[in-house]
Design a protein around this motif. Structure first.
Motif, PDB file in Angstrom:
ATOM      1  N   VAL A 143      99.762 -49.186 -54.048  1.00 35.84           N
ATOM      2  CA  VAL A 143      99.065 -48.591 -52.903  1.00 35.84           C
ATOM      3  C   VAL A 143      97.574 -48.863 -53.067  1.00 35.84           C
ATOM      4  O   VAL A 143      96.992 -48.555 -54.110  1.00 35.84           O
ATOM      5  N   CYS A 144      96.982 -49.467 -52.046  1.00 35.62           N
ATOM      6  CA  CYS A 144      95.540 -49.735 -52.002  1.00 35.62           C
ATOM      7  C   CYS A 144      94.941 -49.035 -50.791  1.00 35.62           C
ATOM      8  O   CYS A 144      95.591 -48.901 -49.751  1.00 35.62           O
ATOM      9  N   LEU A 195      92.526 -50.379 -55.519  1.00 32.25           N
ATOM     10  CA  LEU A 195      93.883 -50.163 -56.006  1.00 32.25           C
ATOM     11  C   LEU A 195      93.978 -48.759 -56.579  1.00 32.25           C
ATOM     12  O   LEU A 195      93.269 -48.406 -57.517  1.00 32.25           O
ATOM     13  N   LEU A 196      94.876 -47.953 -56.009  1.00 29.55           N
ATOM     14  CA  LEU A 196      95.001 -46.573 -56.451  1.00 29.55           C
ATOM     15  C   LEU A 196      96.078 -46.397 -57.508  1.00 29.55           C
ATOM     16  O   LEU A 196      95.873 -45.717 -58.517  1.00 29.55           O
ATOM     17  N   VAL A 197      97.237 -46.994 -57.284  1.00 26.70           N
ATOM     18  CA  VAL A 197      98.355 -46.737 -58.183  1.00 26.70           C
ATOM     19  C   VAL A 197      99.412 -47.822 -57.967  1.00 26.70           C
ATOM     20  O   VAL A 197      99.511 -48.419 -56.886  1.00 26.70           O
ATOM     21  N   HIS A 198     100.172 -48.089 -59.012  1.00 27.24           N
ATOM     22  CA  HIS A 198     101.318 -48.990 -58.884  1.00 27.24           C
ATOM     23  C   HIS A 198     102.405 -48.543 -59.845  1.00 27.24           C
ATOM     24  O   HIS A 198     102.143 -47.871 -60.855  1.00 27.24           O
ATOM     25  N   GLU A 199     103.633 -48.906 -59.541  1.00 24.88           N
ATOM     26  CA  GLU A 199     104.761 -48.518 -60.386  1.00 24.88           C
ATOM     27  C   GLU A 199     105.906 -49.483 -60.150  1.00 24.88           C
ATOM     28  O   GLU A 199     106.005 -50.114 -59.082  1.00 24.88           O
ATOM     29  N   ALA A 241      95.837 -46.679 -45.865  1.00 25.21           N
ATOM     30  CA  ALA A 241      96.260 -47.392 -47.071  1.00 25.21           C
ATOM     31  C   ALA A 241      97.136 -48.571 -46.696  1.00 25.21           C
ATOM     32  O   ALA A 241      97.735 -48.616 -45.619  1.00 25.21           O
ATOM     33  N   ALA A 242      97.190 -49.530 -47.593  1.00 28.79           N
ATOM     34  CA  ALA A 242      98.109 -50.662 -47.488  1.00 28.79           C
ATOM     35  C   ALA A 242      99.050 -50.608 -48.680  1.00 28.79           C
ATOM     36  O   ALA A 242      98.644 -50.287 -49.803  1.00 28.79           O
ATOM     37  N   VAL A 243     100.301 -50.921 -48.435  1.00 28.58           N
ATOM     38  CA  VAL A 243     101.315 -50.911 -49.476  1.00 28.58           C
ATOM     39  C   VAL A 243     101.696 -52.341 -49.817  1.00 28.58           C
ATOM     40  O   VAL A 243     101.895 -53.176 -48.926  1.00 28.58           O
ATOM     41  N   ALA A 267      97.225 -59.014 -48.456  1.00 24.80           N
ATOM     42  CA  ALA A 267      97.588 -59.718 -47.224  1.00 24.80           C
ATOM     43  C   ALA A 267      97.530 -58.777 -46.025  1.00 24.80           C
ATOM     44  O   ALA A 267      97.091 -59.163 -44.937  1.00 24.80           O
ATOM     45  N   VAL A 268      97.960 -57.546 -46.221  1.00 24.84           N
ATOM     46  CA  VAL A 268      97.895 -56.546 -45.141  1.00 24.84           C
ATOM     47  C   VAL A 268      96.436 -56.202 -44.837  1.00 24.84           C
ATOM     48  O   VAL A 268      96.032 -56.117 -43.670  1.00 24.84           O
ATOM     49  N   LEU A 269      95.634 -56.010 -45.876  1.00 27.58           N
ATOM     50  CA  LEU A 269      94.239 -55.629 -45.683  1.00 27.58           C
ATOM     51  C   LEU A 269      93.460 -56.703 -44.927  1.00 27.58           C
ATOM     52  O   LEU A 269      92.533 -56.389 -44.176  1.00 27.58           O
ATOM     53  N   ARG A 270      93.839 -57.966 -45.089  1.00 30.79           N
ATOM     54  CA  ARG A 270      93.113 -59.059 -44.452  1.00 30.79           C
ATOM     55  C   ARG A 270      93.588 -59.347 -43.032  1.00 30.79           C
ATOM     56  O   ARG A 270      92.893 -60.020 -42.281  1.00 30.79           O
ATOM     57  N   ASP A 271      94.758 -58.872 -42.669  1.00 30.33           N
ATOM     58  CA  ASP A 271      95.351 -59.247 -41.385  1.00 30.33           C
ATOM     59  C   ASP A 271      95.085 -58.181 -40.332  1.00 30.33           C
ATOM     60  O   ASP A 271      95.887 -57.275 -40.104  1.00 30.33           O
ATOM     61  N   ALA A 272      93.950 -58.304 -39.657  1.00 32.10           N
ATOM     62  CA  ALA A 272      93.564 -57.294 -38.668  1.00 32.10           C
ATOM     63  C   ALA A 272      94.401 -57.376 -37.410  1.00 32.10           C
ATOM     64  O   ALA A 272      94.537 -56.397 -36.668  1.00 32.10           O
ATOM     65  N   THR A 273      94.989 -58.545 -37.124  1.00 31.09           N
ATOM     66  CA  THR A 273      95.772 -58.702 -35.895  1.00 31.09           C
ATOM     67  C   THR A 273      97.040 -57.881 -35.943  1.00 31.09           C
ATOM     68  O   THR A 273      97.373 -57.154 -35.000  1.00 31.09           O
ATOM     69  N   ARG A 274      97.758 -57.992 -37.066  1.00 36.04           N
ATOM     70  CA  ARG A 274      99.031 -57.263 -37.164  1.00 36.04           C
ATOM     71  C   ARG A 274      98.859 -55.845 -37.689  1.00 36.04           C
ATOM     72  O   ARG A 274      99.715 -54.990 -37.453  1.00 36.04           O
ATOM     73  N   PHE A 275      97.769 -55.597 -38.401  1.00 36.37           N
ATOM     74  CA  PHE A 275      97.615 -54.297 -39.052  1.00 36.37           C
ATOM     75  C   PHE A 275      96.242 -53.711 -38.748  1.00 36.37           C
ATOM     76  O   PHE A 275      95.360 -53.657 -39.612  1.00 36.37           O
ATOM     77  N   PRO A 276      96.018 -53.264 -37.514  1.00 29.00           N
ATOM     78  CA  PRO A 276      94.715 -52.696 -37.155  1.00 29.00           C
ATOM     79  C   PRO A 276      94.459 -51.388 -37.885  1.00 29.00           C
ATOM     80  O   PRO A 276      95.400 -50.647 -38.221  1.00 29.00           O
TER      81      PRO A 276
END
Length: 394
Positions: free
Chosen positions: A99-100, A106-110, A84-86, A381-390
């Protein structure tokens, strides 16, 4: 390197290209995956390996038809249970968490209230509690979170990572928001401006999906912009690209908090809009009430929103003359005004834009829920950034 090692290295590179395409675009057909520069036979082999490994899954067919076979293409997507990505938004008076899955669902947000004058440590404790709550609700463990994106209401200096003085949350000015958040949350973190991340959300799921050059205008406490150029966010050399709220509209106007006179923020941000209604309405309504009254026909509210649209249009004409985007999307707390603000905005822009006989771009309201567009953009942004977030292995 032996032939076998070379072939193995090439297969790994091909798998990485397919996974990255699915991260960036979501579910895709095998034919569409071939357009990233791989042959159809290579894509078929790679997808087969990824299916066997549990990295990707088959998903429901698309209503569109394959250009070669004429059949509806079967789609593949990343396996959402991989991780997941936060997304985190730290805004004026409130924090939001989303949380995605890595499959971009998209699963949930608050959200929760937060003190604008509170320390970053206090604010991040609220955020950390929300993350724990939402992960528990979705069944993910902390170790399955590939990273967290943090959205701030102001520029992040690209070279230093420090939050710029234009940030509307003054306790955060001069701090390395990424480092502070990473230490408090115990997660890999990226930090960026809220308008940039909202632009990424509309590019990923909303009105700008499939475009490569567009501008996103975001209104919150101030007015900012996110620019997508050639398919990627453009933040500038110092991270301050898009601070259009500090564009000078009237050199003899009111003094802005930045020290300039007649900035767009002094004429068209929510504070400026509501301030003008003291005399006509004997009180100062919220921006949400102004928009509601305008839709109900209130002449004064319609006037101040139209004037704001005209002022924003001046800034948009200058932006258009420089960047020539395909589309302009209006988001944030002014988006709900719709045509009341967009029509005068576009008319103002058309009077000033140099479009060489071509039509100026469409101006539309954002397609996503404006309460969560920033926070889901932070996750995107996290989901798209494979370099920093494998991605973890299945």
């Amino acid at each position: 390197m032996s032939v076998h090692e070379s072939q193995s290295s090439q297969r790994s590179a091909n798998r990485a290209r397919v996974v990255q395409a699915l991260r960036q675009h979501g579910a895709m057909s095998r034919g569409a995956l071939a357009e990233i520069g791989l042959s159809r036979s290579t894509v078929a082999g790679v997808v087969g390996e990824l299916l066997d490994a549990g990295t990707v899954v088959e998903v429901a067919d698309s209503p569109r038809r394959d250009r070669v076979t004429g059949r509806p293409p079967g789609l593949v997507a990343l396996n959402g249970r991989l991780g997941a990505a936060v997304g985190v938004e730290i805004a004026n008076g409130i924090v939001r968490v989303a949380v995605c899955t890595v499959a971009r669902e998209l699963l949930v947000h608050e959200s929760a209230p937060a003190d604008d004058t509170g320390s970053p440590a206090e604010t991040l404790r609220i955020v950390d509690t929300l993350i724990d709550k939402l992960l528990a609700a979705t069944g993910y463990e902390r170790h399955q979170v590939i990273g967290a994106g943090v959205a701030m209401p102001g520029p992040i200096q690209r070279r230093t990572g420090l939050t710029g003085r234009a940030c509307t949350l003054k306790p955060w000015v001069g701090l390395d928001a990424r480092a502070v958040a990473a230490g408090a949350l115990g997660l890999p973190v990226l930090a960026d401006n809220d308008a940039n991340l909202a632009a990424l959300a509309e590019l990923t799921w909303g009105a700008a999906r499939g475009l490569r050059d567009y501008a996103y205008i975001y209104s919150a406490t101030g007015i900012g912009a996110g620019f997508v150029l050639n398919g990627a966010l453009y933040v500038g050399a110092n991270g301050t690209a898009g601070e259009i709220g500090h564009t000078t509209i009237n050199e003899d106007g009111l003094v802005c908090e930045c020290g300039g006179r007649g900035c767009l923020n002094t004429l068209a941000n929510p504070d400026a809009i509501t301030r003008q209604l003291w005399q006509s309405h004997r009180r100062r309504p919220s921006i949400e009430e102004v928009i509601r009254l305008a839709h109900d026909g209130d002449a004064g509210c319609r006037r101040v929103l139209a004037d704001a649209g005209t002022h924003i249009g001046v800034a948009m004409a200058n932006m258009y003359n420089l960047l020539d985007p395909e589309l302009i999307v209006l988001g944030g707390n002014l988006a709900a005004a719709g045509a009341i603000i967009i029509d005068p905005l576009r008319q103002s822009m058309m009077r000033r834009a140099i479009h060489a006989g071509e039509a100026v771009p469409a101006v539309v309201a954002g397609a996503l829920d404006q309460e969560v567009v920033v926070v889901i953009g932070a996750a995107a942004a996290v989901l798209r950034d494979a370099t920093r977030f494998p991605l973890p292995t299945a």
